[in-house]
Design a protein around this motif. Sequence first.
Motif, PDB file in Angstrom:
ATOM      1  N   ARG A 255      77.594   7.880  59.778  1.00 35.58           N
ATOM      2  CA  ARG A 255      77.511   9.216  59.201  1.00 35.58           C
ATOM      3  C   ARG A 255      78.604   9.431  58.150  1.00 35.58           C
ATOM      4  O   ARG A 255      78.360   9.958  57.071  1.00 35.58           O
ATOM      5  CB  ARG A 255      77.642  10.266  60.311  1.00 35.58           C
ATOM      6  CG  ARG A 255      77.383  11.706  59.823  1.00 35.58           C
ATOM      7  CD  ARG A 255      77.726  12.701  60.919  1.00 35.58           C
ATOM      8  NE  ARG A 255      77.165  12.269  62.196  1.00 35.58           N
ATOM      9  CZ  ARG A 255      77.762  12.470  63.362  1.00 35.58           C
ATOM     10  NH1 ARG A 255      78.964  13.043  63.406  1.00 35.58           N
ATOM     11  NH2 ARG A 255      77.189  12.078  64.480  1.00 35.58           N
ATOM     12  N   TYR A 256      79.860   9.014  58.472  1.00 37.74           N
ATOM     13  CA  TYR A 256      80.953   9.181  57.514  1.00 37.74           C
ATOM     14  C   TYR A 256      80.766   8.290  56.291  1.00 37.74           C
ATOM     15  O   TYR A 256      81.117   8.678  55.161  1.00 37.74           O
ATOM     16  CB  TYR A 256      82.288   8.897  58.200  1.00 37.74           C
ATOM     17  CG  TYR A 256      82.820  10.081  58.969  1.00 37.74           C
ATOM     18  CD1 TYR A 256      83.582  11.060  58.334  1.00 37.74           C
ATOM     19  CD2 TYR A 256      82.550  10.226  60.327  1.00 37.74           C
ATOM     20  CE1 TYR A 256      84.067  12.164  59.034  1.00 37.74           C
ATOM     21  CE2 TYR A 256      83.025  11.317  61.034  1.00 37.74           C
ATOM     22  CZ  TYR A 256      83.789  12.284  60.382  1.00 37.74           C
ATOM     23  OH  TYR A 256      84.251  13.366  61.081  1.00 37.74           O
ATOM     24  N   ALA A 257      80.227   7.088  56.495  1.00 36.15           N
ATOM     25  CA  ALA A 257      79.979   6.204  55.349  1.00 36.15           C
ATOM     26  C   ALA A 257      78.942   6.827  54.415  1.00 36.15           C
ATOM     27  O   ALA A 257      79.063   6.729  53.176  1.00 36.15           O
ATOM     28  CB  ALA A 257      79.502   4.840  55.847  1.00 36.15           C
ATOM     29  N   ARG A 258      77.940   7.485  54.970  1.00 33.20           N
ATOM     30  CA  ARG A 258      76.913   8.132  54.156  1.00 33.20           C
ATOM     31  C   ARG A 258      77.498   9.300  53.373  1.00 33.20           C
ATOM     32  O   ARG A 258      77.200   9.475  52.188  1.00 33.20           O
ATOM     33  CB  ARG A 258      75.768   8.599  55.062  1.00 33.20           C
ATOM     34  CG  ARG A 258      74.565   9.129  54.316  1.00 33.20           C
ATOM     35  CD  ARG A 258      73.328   9.179  55.196  1.00 33.20           C
ATOM     36  NE  ARG A 258      73.575   9.907  56.425  1.00 33.20           N
ATOM     37  CZ  ARG A 258      73.600   9.345  57.639  1.00 33.20           C
ATOM     38  NH1 ARG A 258      73.404   8.037  57.758  1.00 33.20           N
ATOM     39  NH2 ARG A 258      73.812  10.073  58.727  1.00 33.20           N
ATOM     40  N   GLN A 262      77.877   9.683  49.231  1.00 28.97           N
ATOM     41  CA  GLN A 262      77.351  10.829  48.499  1.00 28.97           C
ATOM     42  C   GLN A 262      78.434  11.482  47.635  1.00 28.97           C
ATOM     43  O   GLN A 262      78.173  11.885  46.491  1.00 28.97           O
ATOM     44  CB  GLN A 262      76.771  11.844  49.489  1.00 28.97           C
ATOM     45  CG  GLN A 262      75.509  11.369  50.187  1.00 28.97           C
ATOM     46  CD  GLN A 262      75.059  12.313  51.294  1.00 28.97           C
ATOM     47  OE1 GLN A 262      75.779  13.233  51.672  1.00 28.97           O
ATOM     48  NE2 GLN A 262      73.848  12.090  51.813  1.00 28.97           N
ATOM     49  N   MET A 263      79.662  11.576  48.192  1.00 26.46           N
ATOM     50  CA  MET A 263      80.758  12.154  47.414  1.00 26.46           C
ATOM     51  C   MET A 263      81.131  11.263  46.236  1.00 26.46           C
ATOM     52  O   MET A 263      81.406  11.748  45.133  1.00 26.46           O
ATOM     53  CB  MET A 263      81.969  12.386  48.315  1.00 26.46           C
ATOM     54  CG  MET A 263      81.784  13.568  49.277  1.00 26.46           C
ATOM     55  SD  MET A 263      83.281  13.971  50.205  1.00 26.46           S
ATOM     56  CE  MET A 263      83.334  12.597  51.352  1.00 26.46           C
ATOM     57  N   GLU A 265      79.135   9.222  44.633  1.00 29.52           N
ATOM     58  CA  GLU A 265      78.063   9.340  43.656  1.00 29.52           C
ATOM     59  C   GLU A 265      78.200  10.654  42.852  1.00 29.52           C
ATOM     60  O   GLU A 265      77.941  10.698  41.643  1.00 29.52           O
ATOM     61  CB  GLU A 265      76.701   9.294  44.333  1.00 29.52           C
ATOM     62  CG  GLU A 265      76.372   7.905  44.919  1.00 29.52           C
ATOM     63  CD  GLU A 265      75.076   7.920  45.717  1.00 29.52           C
ATOM     64  OE1 GLU A 265      74.531   9.016  45.938  1.00 29.52           O
ATOM     65  OE2 GLU A 265      74.620   6.824  46.119  1.00 29.52           O
ATOM     66  N   ALA A 266      78.601  11.730  43.582  1.00 30.03           N
ATOM     67  CA  ALA A 266      78.793  13.027  42.888  1.00 30.03           C
ATOM     68  C   ALA A 266      79.948  12.938  41.915  1.00 30.03           C
ATOM     69  O   ALA A 266      79.877  13.488  40.795  1.00 30.03           O
ATOM     70  CB  ALA A 266      79.039  14.118  43.925  1.00 30.03           C
ATOM     71  N   LEU A 267      81.033  12.270  42.301  1.00 34.93           N
ATOM     72  CA  LEU A 267      82.191  12.108  41.408  1.00 34.93           C
ATOM     73  C   LEU A 267      81.831  11.258  40.191  1.00 34.93           C
ATOM     74  O   LEU A 267      82.251  11.533  39.061  1.00 34.93           O
ATOM     75  CB  LEU A 267      83.358  11.493  42.161  1.00 34.93           C
ATOM     76  CG  LEU A 267      84.083  12.396  43.173  1.00 34.93           C
ATOM     77  CD1 LEU A 267      85.066  11.575  44.000  1.00 34.93           C
ATOM     78  CD2 LEU A 267      84.790  13.531  42.450  1.00 34.93           C
ATOM     79  N   ALA A 268      81.053  10.212  40.404  1.00 35.11           N
ATOM     80  CA  ALA A 268      80.694   9.307  39.307  1.00 35.11           C
ATOM     81  C   ALA A 268      79.787   9.982  38.292  1.00 35.11           C
ATOM     82  O   ALA A 268      79.771   9.601  37.114  1.00 35.11           O
ATOM     83  CB  ALA A 268      80.026   8.054  39.886  1.00 35.11           C
ATOM     84  N   SER A 269      79.031  10.970  38.729  1.00 33.19           N
ATOM     85  CA  SER A 269      78.098  11.643  37.808  1.00 33.19           C
ATOM     86  C   SER A 269      78.781  12.679  36.936  1.00 33.19           C
ATOM     87  O   SER A 269      78.143  13.214  36.024  1.00 33.19           O
ATOM     88  CB  SER A 269      76.974  12.309  38.612  1.00 33.19           C
ATOM     89  OG  SER A 269      77.504  13.346  39.461  1.00 33.19           O
ATOM     90  N   ARG A 270      80.015  12.997  37.242  1.00 32.73           N
ATOM     91  CA  ARG A 270      80.737  14.004  36.451  1.00 32.73           C
ATOM     92  C   ARG A 270      81.704  13.328  35.478  1.00 32.73           C
ATOM     93  O   ARG A 270      82.342  12.341  35.806  1.00 32.73           O
ATOM     94  CB  ARG A 270      81.520  14.940  37.372  1.00 32.73           C
ATOM     95  CG  ARG A 270      80.639  15.727  38.323  1.00 32.73           C
ATOM     96  CD  ARG A 270      81.466  16.657  39.203  1.00 32.73           C
ATOM     97  NE  ARG A 270      80.625  17.377  40.138  1.00 32.73           N
ATOM     98  CZ  ARG A 270      81.094  18.278  41.006  1.00 32.73           C
ATOM     99  NH1 ARG A 270      82.394  18.563  41.018  1.00 32.73           N
ATOM    100  NH2 ARG A 270      80.255  18.889  41.824  1.00 32.73           N
ATOM    101  N   THR A 271      81.809  13.920  34.298  1.00 28.38           N
ATOM    102  CA  THR A 271      82.731  13.403  33.288  1.00 28.38           C
ATOM    103  C   THR A 271      84.066  14.125  33.430  1.00 28.38           C
ATOM    104  O   THR A 271      84.098  15.330  33.682  1.00 28.38           O
ATOM    105  CB  THR A 271      82.160  13.623  31.873  1.00 28.38           C
ATOM    106  OG1 THR A 271      81.914  15.016  31.695  1.00 28.38           O
ATOM    107  CG2 THR A 271      80.888  12.820  31.684  1.00 28.38           C
ATOM    108  N   PRO A 272      85.174  13.421  33.243  1.00 29.49           N
ATOM    109  CA  PRO A 272      86.509  14.057  33.382  1.00 29.49           C
ATOM    110  C   PRO A 272      86.672  15.192  32.380  1.00 29.49           C
ATOM    111  O   PRO A 272      86.155  15.156  31.270  1.00 29.49           O
ATOM    112  CB  PRO A 272      87.475  12.910  33.070  1.00 29.49           C
ATOM    113  CG  PRO A 272      86.700  11.667  33.313  1.00 29.49           C
ATOM    114  CD  PRO A 272      85.279  11.984  32.949  1.00 29.49           C
ATOM    115  N   GLY A 273      87.445  16.219  32.774  1.00 25.03           N
ATOM    116  CA  GLY A 273      87.717  17.345  31.912  1.00 25.03           C
ATOM    117  C   GLY A 273      86.768  18.455  32.175  1.00 25.03           C
ATOM    118  O   GLY A 273      86.964  19.555  31.798  1.00 25.03           O
TER     119      GLY A 273
END
Length: 273
Positions: A255-258, A262-263, A265-273
């Motif tokens: 459960r924690y690995a999932r 997900q977190m 993947e959410a971080l990777a989809s956002r651009t810095p700034g």
Amino acid sequence: MGKSDKDSASFERTWNSTTSSGYCSQEESDPELELFYTAKTSILPRRSPAKTQDEKPEKQTPVLSAKESERMIKDYNAQIKSNLFMSLNKDGSYIGFIKVHLKLIRPVSVPAAKKPSCHHERRSAARSQQVKRRTSFYLPKEASKHLHLSSRTPASEVIQALLRKFTVLDNPRKFALFQRTEKDGQVCMRKLSDDEEPLKLRLISGPCEKSLSFILKENETGEVNWDAFSMPELQNFLRILQREEEEHMRQILQRYARCRQQMQEALASRTPG
């Protein structure tokens, strides 16, 4: 007053079953096709969980006259929608059916696998670890069985019949039969005494399981008496607990690995700034 041979405590199988081992399969889906047991003395039907009150003191079953029993049996049979009728005997007793739900928390002892029959299998088994005479097993959740019994059959014999049905080798004194009643959202559980007669309670209450149902549970009021178990049983309990702990840990880590993925993947989809 002594009981005659007709009122003996012996139980015998009356219907065939599709369950080979008794304790390994889930309860049959059709309650009218379940395996029945009958007693020579003469040996039905649960809701979402509700608040449960503490166990009430034991009380005696009311004594019914023959005329009262006959009238109540007619009323009872008129209410049921199956062939699980009650019938009155000439001696004033009556026979009918009760349904018992099994709510066992701990594993039970059941017979170990039979010894191999052919010579080759015996030689192979001799090289492996010797099979113990008994093993521990969790009975299926939500298991229940109908019993065909007499108004004179006590709760102690009902327990013995259930243990034989599921080939349980444990001492019957480790178990108790409880009466469950529900009224105004309040659930009450009461342990039956050994000599109380469940079919009489069923008749007085009527066929509705909400009003009355029977449950087989461990017979305990406090701490578990581990001295009552043999060493092989205790070792089996520890092995089962270890497997449960490992499975629970695996589910938590998964459960924690999932969530971590997900977190990320959410971080990777956002651009810095």
